[in-house]
Motif scaffolding. Sequence first.
Motif, PDB file in Angstrom:
ATOM      1  N   TYR A  65       0.830  -1.205   0.000  1.00  0.00           N
ATOM      2  CA  TYR A  65       0.000   0.000   0.000  1.00  0.00           C
ATOM      3  C   TYR A  65       0.867   1.258   0.000  1.00  0.00           C
ATOM      4  CZ  TYR A  65      -3.866  -3.125   1.239  1.00  0.00           C
ATOM      5  OH  TYR A  65      -4.804  -4.124   1.239  1.00  0.00           O
ATOM      6  N   PHE A  66       1.969   1.199   0.732  1.00  0.00           N
ATOM      7  CA  PHE A  66       2.872   2.351   0.792  1.00  0.00           C
ATOM      8  C   PHE A  66       3.467   2.647  -0.581  1.00  0.00           C
ATOM      9  CE2 PHE A  66       7.335   3.722   1.157  1.00  0.00           C
ATOM     10  CZ  PHE A  66       7.157   4.968   1.740  1.00  0.00           C
ATOM     11  N   VAL A  67       3.939   1.604  -1.260  1.00  0.00           N
ATOM     12  CA  VAL A  67       4.526   1.792  -2.592  1.00  0.00           C
ATOM     13  C   VAL A  67       3.482   2.334  -3.562  1.00  0.00           C
ATOM     14  CG1 VAL A  67       5.616   0.622  -4.536  1.00  0.00           C
ATOM     15  CG2 VAL A  67       6.252  -0.002  -2.197  1.00  0.00           C
ATOM     16  N   SER A  68       2.283   1.772  -3.512  1.00  0.00           N
ATOM     17  CA  SER A  68       1.220   2.245  -4.404  1.00  0.00           C
ATOM     18  C   SER A  68       0.820   3.681  -4.079  1.00  0.00           C
ATOM     19  CB  SER A  68      -0.003   1.331  -4.295  1.00  0.00           C
ATOM     20  OG  SER A  68       0.302   0.014  -4.706  1.00  0.00           O
ATOM     21  N   ALA A  69       0.773   4.017  -2.786  1.00  0.00           N
ATOM     22  CA  ALA A  69       0.370   5.366  -2.385  1.00  0.00           C
ATOM     23  C   ALA A  69       1.366   6.407  -2.874  1.00  0.00           C
ATOM     24  CB  ALA A  69       0.228   5.437  -0.866  1.00  0.00           C
ATOM     25  N   ILE A  70       2.656   6.098  -2.793  1.00  0.00           N
ATOM     26  CA  ILE A  70       3.670   7.035  -3.286  1.00  0.00           C
ATOM     27  C   ILE A  70       3.487   7.270  -4.778  1.00  0.00           C
ATOM     28  CG2 ILE A  70       6.134   7.377  -3.672  1.00  0.00           C
ATOM     29  CD1 ILE A  70       5.256   7.787  -0.791  1.00  0.00           C
ATOM     30  N   SER A  71       3.269   6.201  -5.521  1.00  0.00           N
ATOM     31  CA  SER A  71       3.093   6.329  -6.971  1.00  0.00           C
ATOM     32  C   SER A  71       1.836   7.123  -7.307  1.00  0.00           C
ATOM     33  CB  SER A  71       3.028   4.938  -7.609  1.00  0.00           C
ATOM     34  OG  SER A  71       4.214   4.210  -7.360  1.00  0.00           O
ATOM     35  N   VAL A  72       0.766   6.894  -6.557  1.00  0.00           N
ATOM     36  CA  VAL A  72      -0.476   7.630  -6.804  1.00  0.00           C
ATOM     37  C   VAL A  72      -0.297   9.111  -6.476  1.00  0.00           C
ATOM     38  CG1 VAL A  72      -2.862   7.921  -6.028  1.00  0.00           C
ATOM     39  CG2 VAL A  72      -1.977   5.635  -6.511  1.00  0.00           C
ATOM     40  N   CYS A  73       0.400   9.415  -5.387  1.00  0.00           N
ATOM     41  CA  CYS A  73       0.641  10.818  -5.018  1.00  0.00           C
ATOM     42  C   CYS A  73       1.436  11.537  -6.103  1.00  0.00           C
ATOM     43  CB  CYS A  73       1.378  10.887  -3.684  1.00  0.00           C
ATOM     44  SG  CYS A  73       0.369  10.458  -2.246  1.00  0.00           S
ATOM     45  N   VAL A  74       2.459  10.876  -6.626  1.00  0.00           N
ATOM     46  CA  VAL A  74       3.246  11.473  -7.711  1.00  0.00           C
ATOM     47  C   VAL A  74       2.373  11.696  -8.940  1.00  0.00           C
ATOM     48  CG1 VAL A  74       5.180  11.097  -9.287  1.00  0.00           C
ATOM     49  CG2 VAL A  74       5.417  10.504  -6.877  1.00  0.00           C
ATOM     50  N   ALA A  75       1.535  10.710  -9.261  1.00  0.00           N
ATOM     51  CA  ALA A  75       0.672  10.831 -10.435  1.00  0.00           C
ATOM     52  C   ALA A  75      -0.339  11.964 -10.267  1.00  0.00           C
ATOM     53  CB  ALA A  75      -0.051   9.506 -10.686  1.00  0.00           C
ATOM     54  N   VAL A  76      -0.925  12.082  -9.081  1.00  0.00           N
ATOM     55  CA  VAL A  76      -1.910  13.142  -8.834  1.00  0.00           C
ATOM     56  C   VAL A  76      -1.256  14.516  -8.929  1.00  0.00           C
ATOM     57  CG1 VAL A  76      -3.395  14.167  -7.070  1.00  0.00           C
ATOM     58  CG2 VAL A  76      -3.456  11.701  -7.472  1.00  0.00           C
ATOM     59  N   PHE A  77      -0.059  14.646  -8.360  1.00  0.00           N
ATOM     60  CA  PHE A  77       0.645  15.929  -8.434  1.00  0.00           C
ATOM     61  C   PHE A  77       0.950  16.294  -9.884  1.00  0.00           C
ATOM     62  CE2 PHE A  77       4.592  18.327  -8.747  1.00  0.00           C
ATOM     63  CZ  PHE A  77       4.321  19.417  -7.941  1.00  0.00           C
ATOM     64  N   CYS A  78       1.457  15.331 -10.649  1.00  0.00           N
ATOM     65  CA  CYS A  78       1.805  15.601 -12.046  1.00  0.00           C
ATOM     66  C   CYS A  78       0.566  15.962 -12.862  1.00  0.00           C
ATOM     67  CB  CYS A  78       2.498  14.384 -12.653  1.00  0.00           C
ATOM     68  SG  CYS A  78       4.123  14.029 -11.946  1.00  0.00           S
ATOM     69  N   PHE A  79      -0.534  15.268 -12.607  1.00  0.00           N
ATOM     70  CA  PHE A  79      -1.773  15.570 -13.321  1.00  0.00           C
ATOM     71  C   PHE A  79      -2.275  16.970 -12.975  1.00  0.00           C
ATOM     72  CE2 PHE A  79      -6.445  15.433 -13.647  1.00  0.00           C
ATOM     73  CZ  PHE A  79      -6.577  15.101 -14.986  1.00  0.00           C
ATOM     74  N   SER A  80      -2.213  17.317 -11.701  1.00  0.00           N
ATOM     75  CA  SER A  80      -2.708  18.624 -11.257  1.00  0.00           C
ATOM     76  C   SER A  80      -1.868  19.762 -11.817  1.00  0.00           C
ATOM     77  CB  SER A  80      -2.721  18.680  -9.729  1.00  0.00           C
ATOM     78  OG  SER A  80      -3.538  17.660  -9.185  1.00  0.00           O
ATOM     79  N   ILE A  81      -0.549  19.620 -11.750  1.00  0.00           N
ATOM     80  CA  ILE A  81       0.305  20.714 -12.218  1.00  0.00           C
ATOM     81  C   ILE A  81       0.251  20.834 -13.739  1.00  0.00           C
ATOM     82  CG2 ILE A  81       2.484  19.444 -12.501  1.00  0.00           C
ATOM     83  CD1 ILE A  81       3.847  21.837 -11.100  1.00  0.00           C
ATOM     84  N   SER A  82       0.019  19.712 -14.431  1.00  0.00           N
ATOM     85  CA  SER A  82      -0.140  19.783 -15.885  1.00  0.00           C
ATOM     86  C   SER A  82      -1.409  20.548 -16.247  1.00  0.00           C
ATOM     87  CB  SER A  82      -0.179  18.374 -16.481  1.00  0.00           C
ATOM     88  OG  SER A  82       1.045  17.698 -16.263  1.00  0.00           O
TER      89      SER A  82
END
Length: 221
Positions: A65-82
Amino acid sequence: LIPWLLLLEMGLYASCFVCGIVTAASLTITQGSFSGLCILYGTVNHNSSSDSLLVQTSSSPSLCYFVSAISVCVAVFCFSISLYWIYTCCLDGGVNRERLWLNVTLVVCGVFLFFLLLTGCVLKRGRDSLCDSVLHAVPNITSCEEAQSRTWISPYTGTQFYTGLYNAGTAVWVNFFFWILIGVLVVIQRGQGSEFRMTAADPLATPSETEPFFPRQARPQ
């Protein structure tokens, strides 16, 4: 025109978004194949009578869950800033990057690099530990990938366990490399100037609208 450095940075954000989704999806699918068990650092037992495999030990589900959560957080940040930069460039009609926000981006970049490095090492070491157990327990195989074709005792279906873990790990390291490039681009932009402004000219503006509000007085001859 949009500065080419910003365009390149936006492209890297989009790539990081894809990598984050691939990591989270691959790990989640693999975890689901083992009824929610996190097989990173796990061990496997071979049943000789039925020639089938069984998960003997596994890690805490919170590790996956920790590994998946980190990846999701990075994806959400990248999507938002884009989305933010697309709105700023296309709808707002301008780009204004202050030195403060460039510094904030560098801090975020450093934080993500740390966690991506951590998750990449967890996936690599966890997969290698699992594969060592598979190679020692299962006869007549020379690679961990060959164990995917073996029968797994229900409710486990490990037909793609190695592929899923490998794809997740590869996506993390590609994501890590892209964030290094993002950091380099931000440093270059800081060196070029703390602020830059891009504005789009209004095609409907009349010549009178572009003249100074207080016309300059002509000098006497």
